[in-house]
Design a protein around this motif. Structure first.
Motif, mmCIF file in Angstrom:
data_model
loop_
_atom_site.group_PDB
_atom_site.id
_atom_site.type_symbol
_atom_site.label_atom_id
_atom_site.label_comp_id
_atom_site.label_asym_id
_atom_site.label_seq_id
_atom_site.Cartn_x
_atom_site.Cartn_y
_atom_site.Cartn_z
ATOM 1 N N ASN A 1 9.279 -12.980 2.605
ATOM 2 C CA ASN A 1 7.918 -12.785 2.092
ATOM 3 C C ASN A 1 7.184 -14.115 1.995
ATOM 4 O OD1 ASN A 1 8.217 -13.976 -0.666
ATOM 5 N ND2 ASN A 1 9.632 -12.258 -0.986
ATOM 6 N N TYR A 2 5.888 -14.010 1.815
ATOM 7 C CA TYR A 2 5.031 -15.195 1.658
ATOM 8 C C TYR A 2 4.192 -15.008 0.404
ATOM 9 C CZ TYR A 2 1.717 -18.954 2.685
ATOM 10 O OH TYR A 2 0.959 -20.096 2.618
ATOM 11 N N THR B 1 1.433 -4.765 -9.135
ATOM 12 C CA THR B 1 1.503 -3.589 -8.260
ATOM 13 C C THR B 1 2.374 -3.911 -7.059
ATOM 14 O OG1 THR B 1 -0.479 -4.251 -7.002
ATOM 15 C CG2 THR B 1 -0.810 -2.838 -8.924
ATOM 16 N N GLU B 2 3.110 -2.898 -6.587
ATOM 17 C CA GLU B 2 3.977 -3.072 -5.424
ATOM 18 C C GLU B 2 3.870 -1.857 -4.511
ATOM 19 O OE1 GLU B 2 7.482 -5.841 -7.460
ATOM 20 O OE2 GLU B 2 7.866 -3.708 -7.052
ATOM 21 N N PHE B 3 3.556 -2.136 -3.261
ATOM 22 C CA PHE B 3 3.461 -1.100 -2.223
ATOM 23 C C PHE B 3 4.595 -1.321 -1.234
ATOM 24 C CE2 PHE B 3 2.315 -0.243 2.171
ATOM 25 C CZ PHE B 3 1.960 1.095 2.129
ATOM 26 N N ALA B 4 5.233 -0.233 -0.795
ATOM 27 C CA ALA B 4 6.282 -0.345 0.219
ATOM 28 C C ALA B 4 6.275 0.891 1.100
ATOM 29 C CB ALA B 4 7.657 -0.514 -0.432
ATOM 30 N N GLY B 5 6.456 0.684 2.405
ATOM 31 C CA GLY B 5 6.520 1.800 3.339
ATOM 32 C C GLY B 5 7.475 1.490 4.480
ATOM 33 N N HIS C 1 -1.734 -13.872 -7.687
ATOM 34 C CA HIS C 1 -0.840 -14.062 -6.549
ATOM 35 C C HIS C 1 -0.748 -12.772 -5.747
ATOM 36 C CE1 HIS C 1 1.237 -17.998 -7.340
ATOM 37 N NE2 HIS C 1 0.654 -17.790 -8.524
ATOM 38 N N MET C 2 -0.686 -12.902 -4.426
ATOM 39 C CA MET C 2 -0.461 -11.773 -3.534
ATOM 40 C C MET C 2 0.674 -12.127 -2.585
ATOM 41 S SD MET C 2 -4.279 -10.329 -2.708
ATOM 42 C CE MET C 2 -5.348 -9.783 -4.035
ATOM 43 N N GLN C 3 1.497 -11.126 -2.248
ATOM 44 C CA GLN C 3 2.721 -11.412 -1.513
ATOM 45 C C GLN C 3 3.013 -10.351 -0.455
ATOM 46 O OE1 GLN C 3 6.826 -10.961 -3.333
ATOM 47 N NE2 GLN C 3 6.621 -13.187 -3.440
ATOM 48 N N PRO C 4 2.664 -10.584 0.811
ATOM 49 C CA PRO C 4 3.140 -9.705 1.881
ATOM 50 C C PRO C 4 4.665 -9.813 1.969
ATOM 51 C CG PRO C 4 1.358 -11.138 2.639
ATOM 52 C CD PRO C 4 1.805 -11.671 1.321
ATOM 53 N N ASP C 5 5.328 -8.680 2.251
ATOM 54 C CA ASP C 5 6.780 -8.650 2.164
ATOM 55 C C ASP C 5 7.356 -7.792 3.291
ATOM 56 O OD1 ASP C 5 9.161 -9.091 -0.010
ATOM 57 O OD2 ASP C 5 9.391 -7.139 0.941
ATOM 58 N N PHE C 6 8.483 -8.243 3.861
ATOM 59 C CA PHE C 6 9.192 -7.444 4.855
ATOM 60 C C PHE C 6 10.667 -7.386 4.490
ATOM 61 C CE2 PHE C 6 11.805 -7.172 8.729
ATOM 62 C CZ PHE C 6 11.398 -5.922 9.189
ATOM 63 N N GLN C 7 11.243 -6.178 4.552
ATOM 64 C CA GLN C 7 12.671 -5.997 4.292
ATOM 65 C C GLN C 7 13.270 -5.141 5.405
ATOM 66 O OE1 GLN C 7 13.603 -4.869 0.126
ATOM 67 N NE2 GLN C 7 11.448 -5.289 -0.349
ATOM 68 N N TYR C 8 14.475 -5.515 5.801
ATOM 69 C CA TYR C 8 15.202 -4.702 6.775
ATOM 70 C C TYR C 8 16.508 -4.261 6.118
ATOM 71 C CZ TYR C 8 16.566 -2.791 11.252
ATOM 72 O OH TYR C 8 16.915 -1.929 12.250
ATOM 73 N N PHE D 1 7.813 -2.519 5.288
ATOM 74 C CA PHE D 1 6.733 -3.465 5.032
ATOM 75 C C PHE D 1 6.180 -3.200 3.641
ATOM 76 C CE2 PHE D 1 6.934 -3.537 9.617
ATOM 77 C CZ PHE D 1 6.689 -4.869 9.929
ATOM 78 N N GLY D 2 5.906 -4.288 2.904
ATOM 79 C CA GLY D 2 5.425 -4.133 1.536
ATOM 80 C C GLY D 2 4.389 -5.165 1.169
ATOM 81 N N PHE D 3 3.879 -5.008 -0.031
ATOM 82 C CA PHE D 3 2.842 -5.911 -0.547
ATOM 83 C C PHE D 3 2.903 -5.892 -2.063
ATOM 84 C CE2 PHE D 3 -1.460 -6.958 -1.946
ATOM 85 C CZ PHE D 3 -1.721 -8.102 -1.191
ATOM 86 N N ARG D 4 2.873 -7.074 -2.651
ATOM 87 C CA ARG D 4 2.904 -7.189 -4.109
ATOM 88 C C ARG D 4 1.718 -8.023 -4.579
ATOM 89 N NH1 ARG D 4 8.264 -9.124 -7.334
ATOM 90 N NH2 ARG D 4 8.107 -10.930 -5.957
ATOM 91 N N ALA D 5 1.074 -7.592 -5.664
ATOM 92 C CA ALA D 5 -0.042 -8.327 -6.242
ATOM 93 C C ALA D 5 0.181 -8.451 -7.740
ATOM 94 C CB ALA D 5 -1.364 -7.618 -5.966
ATOM 95 N N ASN D 6 -0.087 -9.653 -8.273
ATOM 96 C CA ASN D 6 0.146 -9.916 -9.681
ATOM 97 C C ASN D 6 -1.038 -10.700 -10.255
ATOM 98 O OD1 ASN D 6 2.369 -11.980 -11.657
ATOM 99 N ND2 ASN D 6 1.560 -9.978 -12.172
#
Length: 470
Positions: free
Chosen positions: A429-430, A85-89, A439-446, A462-467
């Motif tokens: 991201n981390y 799953t991937e969330f982005a806003g 795995h979970m991954q907080p993510d930032f993109q500019y 800002f986003g978040f990915r979970a696998n």
């Protein structure tokens, strides 16, 4: 045009890394056979596991129930199921603010027929996915570089066939062939490292390649194809192939499931060649990949961007069509410092360059550079910090056409609302290893200049990915 990191890694690890042009491919394949030579060397010397052996190990939530010692594994049958799953806003910038969610469920089956039925060197591979959701990039006005890599092709159908092909390995892994429903991305211009990032600019393969030519098919879409992969030496490989070019892959709803196999919209063949050096440097055996590649699409009927002005009757413009399209790429990744026994446990630098024909593709060039740092924290050896810089230039031919359209008060080509020139994205991201197979991954993109337009404000996403692997 991307898959989950684990599904993609598995496909690549097993796979190893028409007309007059068809005869050229056959000649090159014959040359590869000669280059491999005999006698064969020990397969342990070779840089990628191209033997028809068991699928590479994957950490699973419920343990390694299909490892070689299990009932399925002992018979050469590997089954994987994963949920992503991937969330982005975007909290600022773009044409408006908002958030979206996308998801994918993937099924992967690999069968080692040598283990199951005694057929030397033969294995088969099938991947099926279900995708859903929407893209935040579309929401804030960027139609070039989606911030969620699993959004897009293969969505809105219950079952989408990604690939189904057979593989035969010879000479202790020095030579292997694959044929069936395949995508070019699986074997050319790609790396499992790329899916450490959430943006579709890189995950899978660089966006300018499938974006620049529909013949360079990318996950989760495939076409009929065949390829040969050879190791003239233990640390050099050559790969080439021939793939169907299907113009209906993205535009025809009948192809959305991946189960429509006819050639009703076949326009030609795509012929890629890639040569790579894959060393392990120094006493720590630091792995690296240095690749150069070339792709040629034999399709006819390529239309210049300026044709739209000719059709509108603008003086000085004449409609032109062309036959053939070319792409070139140069890619590198190298571990600099080892921080664990794994192939990705260390500090890894990566970079790449892609060049397309600017007359009929909006993605003229792509440049990227990044760093992956996995294993920096001894107490959490599977966590990683990932940073990526990506820069895409838009075709100058397209930009001139858009400028003329703007001056004349005409709608702009390529769905743009301003003249398109270039776009830059930074991603940080981390990757958090939560539990076995999770795995979970907080993510930032500019995003600088979304959609490569100066009239759209820079977007902070800002986003978040979970696998989860089962």
């Amino acid at each position: 045009m991307a898959m989950t990191a684990t599904t993609r890694t598995s496909a690549k690890a097993i796979s190893a890394a028409a007309g007059k042009t068809g005869s050229a491919t056959l000649l090159l394949a014959a040359g590869l056979l000669a280059a491999v030579g005999l006698p064969s060397r020990a397969k342990a010397q070779y840089a990628t596991p191209t033997q028809a052996i068991d699928a590479p190990p994957v950490e699973r939530l419920f343990g390694d129930w299909d490892d070689p010692q299990s009932t399925l594994g002992s018979r050469g049958i590997n089954v994987q199921l994963d949920a992503l799953t991937e969330f982005a806003g975007n909290v600022s910038g773009g044409v408006k603010q908002g958030a979206t969610f996308s998801s994918q469920i993937g099924f992967n089956n690999d069968i080692n027929w040598e283990r199951l039925a005694g057929i030397t060197g033969l294995s088969t591979h099938i991947i099926i996915v279900n995708r859903s959701g929407s893209s935040d990039s579309t929401l804030f006005g960027d139609n070039l570089l989606p911030v969620q890599e699993i959004y897009g092709s293969g969505g809105d159908v219950a079952v989408h066939l990604v690939s189904a092909y057979a593989q035969e390995t010879l000479y202790d892994g020095r030579l292997d062939f694959s044929a069936g429903r395949m995508n070019v991305e699986n074997d050319f211009a790609s790396s499992s490292l790329y899916c450490n990032f959430m943006n579709n600019e890189l995950c899978g393969d660089p966006k300018a390649l499938p974006g620049g030519d529909i013949g360079h098919s990318a996950y989760p879409d495939a076409a009929w194809g065949a390829r040969v992969h050879a190791f003239p030496t233990p640390d050099i490989y050559i790969t080439t192939g021939v793939y169907q070019v299907n113009q209906g892959t993205y535009s025809d709803a009948n192809f959305r499931t991946g189960f429509k196999f006819d050639d009703s919209q076949t326009s030609g063949v795509y012929l890629p060649v890639e040569i790579a050096w894959v060393p392990k440097l120094g006493p720590d055996q630091l792995p690296g990949h240095y690749k150069i590649g070339f792709g040629y699409d034999s399709s006819s009927g390529y239309k210049d961007f300026a044709n739209v002005l000719a059709s509108d009757g603008v003086p000085g413009y004449v409609a032109r069509t062309r036959t053939g399209n070319t792409q070139v790429w140069a890619l590198v990744d190298q571990m600099l410092v080892r921080q664990g026994p794994g192939g990705d446990q260390g500090i890894i630098a990566l970079a790449g360059f892609i060049d397309n024909d600017p007359n009929h593709t909006e993605y003229a060039q792509q440049y990227f550079a990044g760093v992956i740092d996995r294993g920096f924290w001894a107490a959490r050896p599977q966590d990683a910090i990932n940073f990526l810089f990506n820069y895409v230039t838009i075709s100058g031919v397209l930009g001139k056409v858009e400028a003329a359209e703007q001056t004349l008060g005409l709608p702009l080509s390529n769905g743009a609302t301003g003249i398109q020139t270039h776009e830059t994205i930074l991603e940080l991201n981390y990757d958090i290893h939560v539990f076995r197979g999770v795995h979970m991954q907080p993510d930032f993109q500019y995003v600088f200049r979304p959609n490569a337009q100066s009239n759209i404000k820079d977007a902070a996403v800002f986003g978040f990915r979970a696998n989860v692997q089962f």
